[in-house]
Every structure is written in C-alpha cells, then in structure tokens.
Design a protein around this motif. Structure first.
Motif, PDB file in Angstrom:
ATOM      1  N   ASN A   1       3.450  -3.404   5.065  1.00 37.93           N
ATOM      2  CA  ASN A   1       2.824  -4.719   5.090  1.00 37.93           C
ATOM      3  C   ASN A   1       3.366  -5.681   4.048  1.00 37.93           C
ATOM      4  O   ASN A   1       3.877  -5.271   3.007  1.00 37.93           O
TER       5      ASN A   1
ATOM      6  N   ARG B   1      -0.858  -0.911  -1.084  1.00 37.94           N
ATOM      7  CA  ARG B   1      -1.307  -2.282  -0.820  1.00 37.94           C
ATOM      8  C   ARG B   1      -1.764  -2.951  -2.114  1.00 37.94           C
ATOM      9  O   ARG B   1      -1.496  -4.131  -2.334  1.00 37.94           O
TER      10      ARG B   1
ATOM     11  N   PHE C   1      -5.293   1.455   9.488  1.00 36.34           N
ATOM     12  CA  PHE C   1      -4.822   2.198   8.325  1.00 36.34           C
ATOM     13  C   PHE C   1      -5.218   3.657   8.456  1.00 36.34           C
ATOM     14  O   PHE C   1      -6.356   3.969   8.819  1.00 36.34           O
TER      15      PHE C   1
ATOM     16  N   ASN D   1       1.476   2.012   7.105  1.00 41.18           N
ATOM     17  CA  ASN D   1       0.023   2.003   7.276  1.00 41.18           C
ATOM     18  C   ASN D   1      -0.564   3.366   7.594  1.00 41.18           C
ATOM     19  O   ASN D   1      -1.770   3.575   7.477  1.00 41.18           O
TER      20      ASN D   1
END
Length: 453
Positions: A231, A97, A398, A88
């Motif tokens: 993530n 992402r 982030f 992140n």
C-alpha cells in the motif's frame, strides 16, 4: 455592410486568440505528441484540499497560508508519501502500514524544514575531448594513471610501494579485460580501451536543512493499494501558530493562559471514529481536537498486528506496542528536531572508443542519489493517557488483525495528575495482607464499584 463588419470582428477575434497561443510557452509542439496526465502519488490528498476550497471552507494549499481575517493562524500544509514494505496478506501488514505512515510524515516534515530555509550547493560541468594521438605503451599509461591518483611522490621507493598496492586492484580490473603484464606491447594495446572523442556532462547538488518543530500534526490520511499488494499512504500534514501554542502548553502547562473556545460540547471519544472500523483502521498520527470544555487536546493513533493470530496474550502485546507508536507520535508533535539532507550526482556521456582495435560508439546516463530525513523528539513528564483501544479482525482487505490504540493529552490529564499528587501528599494509609488457597478457574466480569469518583 453589417455582414462585413461581423466578418471583420470574427477575424480580429481569431487573430487575437492565435496571437495569444503563439506567445504561450510550449505551444509549439509536434502534432503527434500524445502527452497526457496520469495518476500520481499524492493526488487524492491534493484533490481533498481542492474540494475543501470548493466547499467554501478556508482554502488551504500546499505551502504557506497567511491569515485572511482576524483570529486565523498562519498555516503551513505539506503532503508526504510512504510505502508499505509488506503485502496486505502478511501477518506484519499493520506494523508495515504504521511505518509507511511514519515515512510519509517524515517526507511532509522535510517539505516544511526545507521551506524554513535550505542550504543548497550546485555544480555542473561539460567536458568535450578528442584524442587522436598515437597509442603509447600501455605500461606507461598505467603508471601515469597511478601518478595522477597518488600525486607527485618524491621518495620513489615510497612511490613503488603505492604503485604495488594500487596495481593489485588495477591489475585485477585490467585482467578482466584481457590485459596481461607479461604480454607484448601490441597485445596490451588490444586490451586497453582508448577514447577517441567524448562529450561528458556531470552535475552534483547537495541540499541540507535542519529545524526544531513544535505543533506539526497529521490532518488527513489516505491509503490505496490492490488486494495482496503493497500500500501507499499519503498524509496531509499541517502546522499553525495555534498548534505550536498547544505544543508549548504540553511541555509547560499553564491553566491561566490556556485558550478556551466557546461552543464545544462533545468529548474526545465522541469525536473519534470508534464505531467505524474502516475509518479507524485508516487513521494515523497525532491530531488536535477540542474537548467538551473547549480546550485544545491532542490524540494520537498507533497500529500493530500480533505476531500470530488466535492468542489473546499475543494480541495484548501488539496493543502495548501500538500504544508505544501513539506515544511516539505525541512526543514528536510536542518537541522534535528534523534534519534533511539530499545528495544528487549525475553523469551523462557519449563518444567513440577503440576496443580491440575496433571503433565503438558509447553512451550512458547514470545517477547516484541519496536522501536522509531524520526526526528526533524528547519530552519529560509526559502526561499521556490511553482513551480507546479497538481490535479489528483480519478480513478480505488485510490478512492480519489490527490493534488500534488512541492516546491523548488534554488539560484534564494535567488536572488529574495534579490532584493525585496533592492527595498523595495528604494521605497516609495502612494496609494489611492475607492469603487464601484458591485453585478454581476464574471467568467473568469484575463487580461495579462506587461511581462517586
């Protein structure tokens, strides 16, 4: 008497319960078994589906859902998982992402095409052997191994050539184990591993599926990960015959047959989370909305981060790439071919071998697995328009800013494009140009023109 009757009733109930348990598969387990459930990838997506059912909405589960009443569509629901390649805190986090979402969507599509029809081939074998034959000259063993590899060769001069080539590799492997061609036979025997007995299980499985899809969209996305971590993105994807009908109209719009749903009043932008940065940043993919006219429309979201913070020019470049991502999602929604293949090979072995004259037990379990999922889409004359663009700055979650672009297709786009074509055919224009020297800095807003469009 009444007490005895009650006791008998209790006894019968307990006996009945114990009989049921005895028939349940897996009930005979060790008392020391501490098995329990833990969090698994995709749990949040499945919980969301269950919550919808409990809330009284149409209960949709993974897989096929047949219509329960008139007016409902056949629906297929699939869950896919994807993982970000960057932490992140990385400057490329939003690019990663976006890719994690695409991987999740590919996995969901693979579930769909597999359900439509999969070709599966399975092979299993178990070989048990014992070898107590006297040891032979290792040189002969090597030559026999070469013959088994190359097959019978009538021309011995050709065999010699093959043997020479294979020996280059074989000798290198044997030498690593201490094998020396110039050594005595007894020394060679010490370097050659002999298997006394073995129990070897081998299995292989191949799966493949391919299908053309239209109308397969994102329904809901979930994202989780700790600060500084990579993530996981889960996507609940959905297909229905109604969505496929929408996709067919995007390919070949026909206003005469386009369905209208009464009672819709909100515009597309009013339905998007443009005032909630947290929700917008977690929104991916293409999904259907009804516009204020009750017409089905499709909106896709793209995400990108600038290569460097602090420069508007670089952020603008990121937004252009984000739009590309959104266009790609819309194209795949309309028209795509999905190919899935899976090859899984497994080997499980145990036995006894002689190494350097000493018996040794061995055991191993190995797997070779490869999965490929490929989606390709193509569309001509796509009438997609950007309806929103937002910047979400870097924060504690982030480490990079995110440009989120929303691109849509709706019948409004078709009508607008048609109006421009008609106007272009009718209108002829003249133009004149003039030049002026102007070396002043420009800053401010453009004037508002006439809004009688």
């Amino acid at each position: 008497m009444k007490i005895i009757t009650n006791l008998l009733s209790i006894f019968m109930v307990l006996f009945f319960i114990s009989s049921i348990k005895a028939e349940e598969p897996g009930i005979d387990v060790s008392e020391g078994d501490e098995a329990q459930f833990a969090a698994s990838p995709g749990d949040k997506a499945r919980e969301w589906l269950e919550e919808r059912c409990e809330a009284g909405k149409r209960c949709l589960v993974e897989g096929y859902n047949n219509p329960e009443k008139d007016g409902q569509s056949t629906v297929f629901v699939a869950i896919g998982i994807g993982y970000s390649s960057m932490s992140n805190t990385s400057q490329q986090i939003h690019n990663a992402r976006q890719n994690a979402f695409s991987k999740a969507m590919l996995n969901a599509k693979a579930e769909f095409v597999r359900a439509l029809g999969t070709e599966i081939t399975v092979s299993m074998q178990n070989v048990v052997s014992e070898n107590t034959m006297p040891d032979i000259d290792p040189t002969i063993m090597v030559e026999e191994a070469i013959k088994k590899t190359t097959g019978a060769v009538a021309d011995m001069s050709q065999f010699a050539k093959i043997k020479e080539l294979i020996n280059l590799k074989l000798n290198a492997q044997l030498k690593e184990n201490g094998y020396d061609e110039a050594a005595s036979v007894e020394e060679k025997k010490k370097a050659i591993i002999k298997v006394l007995e073995s129990d070897v299980f081998e299995s292989s499985m191949q799966q493949s599926a391919q299908s053309y899809l239209s109308g397969f969209q994102t329904w809901k996305t979930f994202e989780k990960g700790n600060a500084g971590d990579k993530n996981e993105i889960s996507v609940v994807a959905i297909w229905s015959d109604k969505l496929q009908e929408l996709a067919s109209h995007i390919k070949n719009y026909n206003p005469q047959t386009f369905p209208i749903k009464e009672g819709k009043t909100r515009t597309l932008k009013e339905q998007l989370p443009l005032n909630n940065a947290k929700v917008l940043r977690a929104t991916f993919g293409a999904r259907m909305y009804y516009n204020e006219k009750g017409e089905m429309s499709i909106v896709a979201f793209g995400h990108q981060a600038p290569i460097k913070e602090g420069k508007d020019r670089l952020f603008n470049n990121a937004c252009k790439k984000a739009r590309n991502q959104a266009n790609a999602q819309l194209t795949l929604f309309v028209n795509e071919s999905v190919y899935y293949s899976d090859t899984f090979i497994e080997k499980d072995a145990q036995g006894t071998q002689i190494v350097d004259g000493q018996e040794q037990e061995f055991a191993f379990q190995g797997q070779d697995w490869e999965e490929t999922i490929k989606a390709t889409g193509a569309l001509k004359g796509a009438k997609f328009s950007r309806i929103a663009q937002k910047k979400i700055p870097a924060d504690k979650t982030f480490g990079a800013s995110d440009c989120v672009v929303a691109v849509s297709w709706s019948p409004d786009n078709e009508r607008g494009a048609e109006a421009v074509k008609k106007a272009t055919k009718k209108t002829t224009s003249t133009s004149s140009t003039s030049t002026e020297n102007n070396d002043q800095k420009i800053s401010g807003e453009g004037a508002t023109g006439d809004d009688d469009f």
